[in-house]
Design a protein around this motif. Structure first.
Motif, PDB file in Angstrom:
ATOM      1  N   LYS A 154      42.517  -4.536  80.952  1.00  0.00           N
ATOM      2  CA  LYS A 154      43.322  -3.342  81.239  1.00  0.00           C
ATOM      3  C   LYS A 154      44.059  -3.488  82.561  1.00  0.00           C
ATOM      4  O   LYS A 154      45.152  -2.947  82.746  1.00  0.00           O
ATOM      5  CB  LYS A 154      42.425  -2.100  81.319  1.00  0.00           C
ATOM      6  CG  LYS A 154      41.954  -1.551  79.984  1.00  0.00           C
ATOM      7  CD  LYS A 154      41.155  -0.287  80.213  1.00  0.00           C
ATOM      8  CE  LYS A 154      40.730   0.353  78.890  1.00  0.00           C
ATOM      9  NZ  LYS A 154      39.965   1.605  79.124  1.00  0.00           N
ATOM     10  N   MET A 155      43.460  -4.225  83.487  1.00  0.00           N
ATOM     11  CA  MET A 155      44.056  -4.360  84.810  1.00  0.00           C
ATOM     12  C   MET A 155      45.317  -5.212  84.818  1.00  0.00           C
ATOM     13  O   MET A 155      46.018  -5.276  85.832  1.00  0.00           O
ATOM     14  CB  MET A 155      43.027  -4.923  85.792  1.00  0.00           C
ATOM     15  CG  MET A 155      41.861  -3.974  86.053  1.00  0.00           C
ATOM     16  SD  MET A 155      40.712  -4.557  87.331  1.00  0.00           S
ATOM     17  CE  MET A 155      39.931  -5.948  86.469  1.00  0.00           C
ATOM     18  N   SER A 156      45.633  -5.845  83.693  1.00  0.00           N
ATOM     19  CA  SER A 156      46.858  -6.642  83.633  1.00  0.00           C
ATOM     20  C   SER A 156      48.098  -5.775  83.804  1.00  0.00           C
ATOM     21  O   SER A 156      49.168  -6.281  84.156  1.00  0.00           O
ATOM     22  CB  SER A 156      46.935  -7.390  82.294  1.00  0.00           C
ATOM     23  OG  SER A 156      47.006  -6.464  81.212  1.00  0.00           O
TER      24      SER A 156
ATOM     25  N   GLN B 121      43.326  -5.445  91.509  1.00  0.00           N
ATOM     26  CA  GLN B 121      42.238  -4.672  90.915  1.00  0.00           C
ATOM     27  C   GLN B 121      42.112  -3.295  91.577  1.00  0.00           C
ATOM     28  O   GLN B 121      41.909  -2.274  90.901  1.00  0.00           O
ATOM     29  CB  GLN B 121      40.920  -5.442  91.048  1.00  0.00           C
ATOM     30  CG  GLN B 121      40.898  -6.752  90.273  1.00  0.00           C
ATOM     31  CD  GLN B 121      39.578  -7.487  90.426  1.00  0.00           C
ATOM     32  OE1 GLN B 121      38.646  -7.007  91.085  1.00  0.00           O
ATOM     33  NE2 GLN B 121      39.495  -8.664  89.824  1.00  0.00           N
ATOM     34  N   ILE B 122      42.245  -3.249  92.884  1.00  0.00           N
ATOM     35  CA  ILE B 122      42.105  -1.988  93.617  1.00  0.00           C
ATOM     36  C   ILE B 122      43.246  -1.034  93.262  1.00  0.00           C
ATOM     37  O   ILE B 122      43.039   0.170  93.070  1.00  0.00           O
ATOM     38  CB  ILE B 122      42.053  -2.254  95.133  1.00  0.00           C
ATOM     39  CG1 ILE B 122      40.745  -2.976  95.486  1.00  0.00           C
ATOM     40  CG2 ILE B 122      42.172  -0.959  95.929  1.00  0.00           C
ATOM     41  CD1 ILE B 122      40.720  -3.577  96.880  1.00  0.00           C
ATOM     42  N   ARG B 123      44.462  -1.585  93.169  1.00  0.00           N
ATOM     43  CA  ARG B 123      45.593  -0.733  92.795  1.00  0.00           C
ATOM     44  C   ARG B 123      45.381  -0.134  91.397  1.00  0.00           C
ATOM     45  O   ARG B 123      45.656   1.041  91.164  1.00  0.00           O
ATOM     46  CB  ARG B 123      46.891  -1.535  92.830  1.00  0.00           C
ATOM     47  CG  ARG B 123      47.434  -1.724  94.228  1.00  0.00           C
ATOM     48  CD  ARG B 123      48.852  -2.279  94.239  1.00  0.00           C
ATOM     49  NE  ARG B 123      48.908  -3.665  93.800  1.00  0.00           N
ATOM     50  CZ  ARG B 123      49.381  -4.075  92.642  1.00  0.00           C
ATOM     51  NH1 ARG B 123      49.832  -3.184  91.759  1.00  0.00           N
ATOM     52  NH2 ARG B 123      49.408  -5.365  92.334  1.00  0.00           N
ATOM     53  N   TRP B 124      44.906  -0.966  90.476  1.00  0.00           N
ATOM     54  CA  TRP B 124      44.652  -0.436  89.139  1.00  0.00           C
ATOM     55  C   TRP B 124      43.550   0.628  89.194  1.00  0.00           C
ATOM     56  O   TRP B 124      43.667   1.698  88.580  1.00  0.00           O
ATOM     57  CB  TRP B 124      44.219  -1.553  88.186  1.00  0.00           C
ATOM     58  CG  TRP B 124      43.975  -1.011  86.795  1.00  0.00           C
ATOM     59  CD1 TRP B 124      44.890  -0.888  85.792  1.00  0.00           C
ATOM     60  CD2 TRP B 124      42.741  -0.494  86.286  1.00  0.00           C
ATOM     61  NE1 TRP B 124      44.312  -0.315  84.680  1.00  0.00           N
ATOM     62  CE2 TRP B 124      42.992  -0.061  84.962  1.00  0.00           C
ATOM     63  CE3 TRP B 124      41.458  -0.351  86.812  1.00  0.00           C
ATOM     64  CZ2 TRP B 124      41.990   0.498  84.156  1.00  0.00           C
ATOM     65  CZ3 TRP B 124      40.472   0.219  86.007  1.00  0.00           C
ATOM     66  CH2 TRP B 124      40.729   0.633  84.694  1.00  0.00           C
ATOM     67  N   GLY B 125      42.451   0.325  89.927  1.00  0.00           N
ATOM     68  CA  GLY B 125      41.326   1.260  89.995  1.00  0.00           C
ATOM     69  C   GLY B 125      41.714   2.596  90.604  1.00  0.00           C
ATOM     70  O   GLY B 125      41.312   3.665  90.099  1.00  0.00           O
ATOM     71  N   LEU B 126      42.517   2.586  91.671  1.00  0.00           N
ATOM     72  CA  LEU B 126      42.935   3.839  92.291  1.00  0.00           C
ATOM     73  C   LEU B 126      43.900   4.619  91.387  1.00  0.00           C
ATOM     74  O   LEU B 126      43.892   5.854  91.378  1.00  0.00           O
ATOM     75  CB  LEU B 126      43.572   3.570  93.652  1.00  0.00           C
ATOM     76  CG  LEU B 126      42.574   3.237  94.767  1.00  0.00           C
ATOM     77  CD1 LEU B 126      43.303   2.774  96.028  1.00  0.00           C
ATOM     78  CD2 LEU B 126      41.688   4.455  95.090  1.00  0.00           C
ATOM     79  N   GLY B 127      44.704   3.881  90.619  1.00  0.00           N
ATOM     80  CA  GLY B 127      45.573   4.554  89.652  1.00  0.00           C
ATOM     81  C   GLY B 127      44.763   5.242  88.571  1.00  0.00           C
ATOM     82  O   GLY B 127      45.087   6.370  88.144  1.00  0.00           O
ATOM     83  N   TYR B 128      43.711   4.570  88.112  1.00  0.00           N
ATOM     84  CA  TYR B 128      42.818   5.161  87.110  1.00  0.00           C
ATOM     85  C   TYR B 128      42.133   6.409  87.673  1.00  0.00           C
ATOM     86  O   TYR B 128      42.058   7.458  87.015  1.00  0.00           O
ATOM     87  CB  TYR B 128      41.782   4.118  86.698  1.00  0.00           C
ATOM     88  CG  TYR B 128      40.641   4.672  85.876  1.00  0.00           C
ATOM     89  CD1 TYR B 128      40.801   4.948  84.521  1.00  0.00           C
ATOM     90  CD2 TYR B 128      39.392   4.897  86.463  1.00  0.00           C
ATOM     91  CE1 TYR B 128      39.744   5.450  83.768  1.00  0.00           C
ATOM     92  CE2 TYR B 128      38.335   5.398  85.724  1.00  0.00           C
ATOM     93  CZ  TYR B 128      38.518   5.674  84.374  1.00  0.00           C
ATOM     94  OH  TYR B 128      37.476   6.187  83.632  1.00  0.00           O
ATOM     95  N   ILE B 129      41.630   6.308  88.905  1.00  0.00           N
ATOM     96  CA  ILE B 129      40.953   7.447  89.546  1.00  0.00           C
ATOM     97  C   ILE B 129      41.914   8.624  89.721  1.00  0.00           C
ATOM     98  O   ILE B 129      41.567   9.782  89.433  1.00  0.00           O
ATOM     99  CB  ILE B 129      40.367   7.010  90.903  1.00  0.00           C
ATOM    100  CG1 ILE B 129      39.162   6.102  90.680  1.00  0.00           C
ATOM    101  CG2 ILE B 129      39.983   8.222  91.743  1.00  0.00           C
ATOM    102  CD1 ILE B 129      38.646   5.442  91.940  1.00  0.00           C
ATOM    103  N   LYS B 130      43.129   8.343  90.145  1.00  0.00           N
ATOM    104  CA  LYS B 130      44.108   9.409  90.380  1.00  0.00           C
ATOM    105  C   LYS B 130      44.450  10.131  89.075  1.00  0.00           C
ATOM    106  O   LYS B 130      44.581  11.365  89.050  1.00  0.00           O
ATOM    107  CB  LYS B 130      45.371   8.825  91.004  1.00  0.00           C
ATOM    108  CG  LYS B 130      46.388   9.881  91.419  1.00  0.00           C
ATOM    109  CD  LYS B 130      47.543   9.237  92.175  1.00  0.00           C
ATOM    110  CE  LYS B 130      48.526  10.280  92.671  1.00  0.00           C
ATOM    111  NZ  LYS B 130      49.638   9.657  93.447  1.00  0.00           N
TER     112      LYS B 130
END
Length: 217
Positions: free
Chosen positions: A174-176, A189-198
């Protein structure tokens, strides 16, 4: 007596003259019959002149047929060549894709501000991305605790369930959407994770609160 001889001569002459006239008439009749039975054909007299137009038309038709066949053959060969070239190009592209090495980590998108100097390693990168994406620095303690639980901030953390990376994306691919180097680049990975959290919890503290109640997020 003399008179009888003269008379006989006259009669004989008439007879001979009649016979001669009869022979001439007979010859003429024979010639006329021959002419009627065997007429002289003008075409027979000049055969080459009568056949010449037909031969020229046949030769022209053969030449046109030959030219059409040669053109069709050339078009078929051109189509075959084009198809073969296209197949070779596609095979070459497939080979290039198969042998292309995985992408290297891209340059950081968010510089680390001095306020993040209290952190180190991937957490320092996480603090820079957090601020760069519009979150307040007050959200960093929640994010630190959340991903301490999930992955220990290890970019190569893998779970048997298929979750992968610092945010434990499931599946990791998913992080692709954040970058082709998602397998190795902590910032991606962090950018994807923070986008998911937001998108799901609004803030890292919202995600951390949910995790405390469900031990997942």
């Amino acid at each position: 007596m003399f008179a009888l001889v003269i008379l006989a001569g006259l009669v004989g002459g008439l007879v001979i003259a009649g016979l001669t006239q009869h022979d001439d008439d007979s010859a003429s009749a024979v010639k006329a019959a021959d002419a009627a039975a065997f007429p002289v054909s003008s075409s027979s007299a000049t055969p080459s002149a009568s056949r010449s137009p037909s031969s020229a038309a046949e030769a022209d038709a053969l030449a046109k047929a030959k030219a059409a066949a040669e053109e069709a053959s050339a078009q078929a060969k051109a189509a075959d060549d084009a198809a073969r070239k296209k197949a070779e190009e596609e095979a070459s592209r497939n080979k290039a894709r198969a042998t292309t090495p995985p992408p290297t980590n891209s340059a950081p998108k968010y510089p680390v501000p001095p306020s993040c100097d209290v952190y180190s390693g991937n957490k320092k990168t996480g603090c820079a991305v957090l601020i760069g994406m519009g979150f307040g620095l007050d959200q960093m303690p929640c994010l630190e605790k959340l991903w301490d639980k999930e992955s220990g901030w290890n970019a190569k953390a893998a779970n048997p369930s298929g979750a992968y990376g610092i945010p434990q994306a499931l599946p990791g691919s998913k992080m692709s959407s954040a970058g082709a180097d998602w397998k190795t680049n902590p910032e991606t990975q962090i950018r994807w994770g923070l986008g998911y959290i937001k998108g799901k919890y609004q803030t890292p503290c919202g995600a951390w609160n949910y995790w405390n109640n469900h031990h997942s997020y």
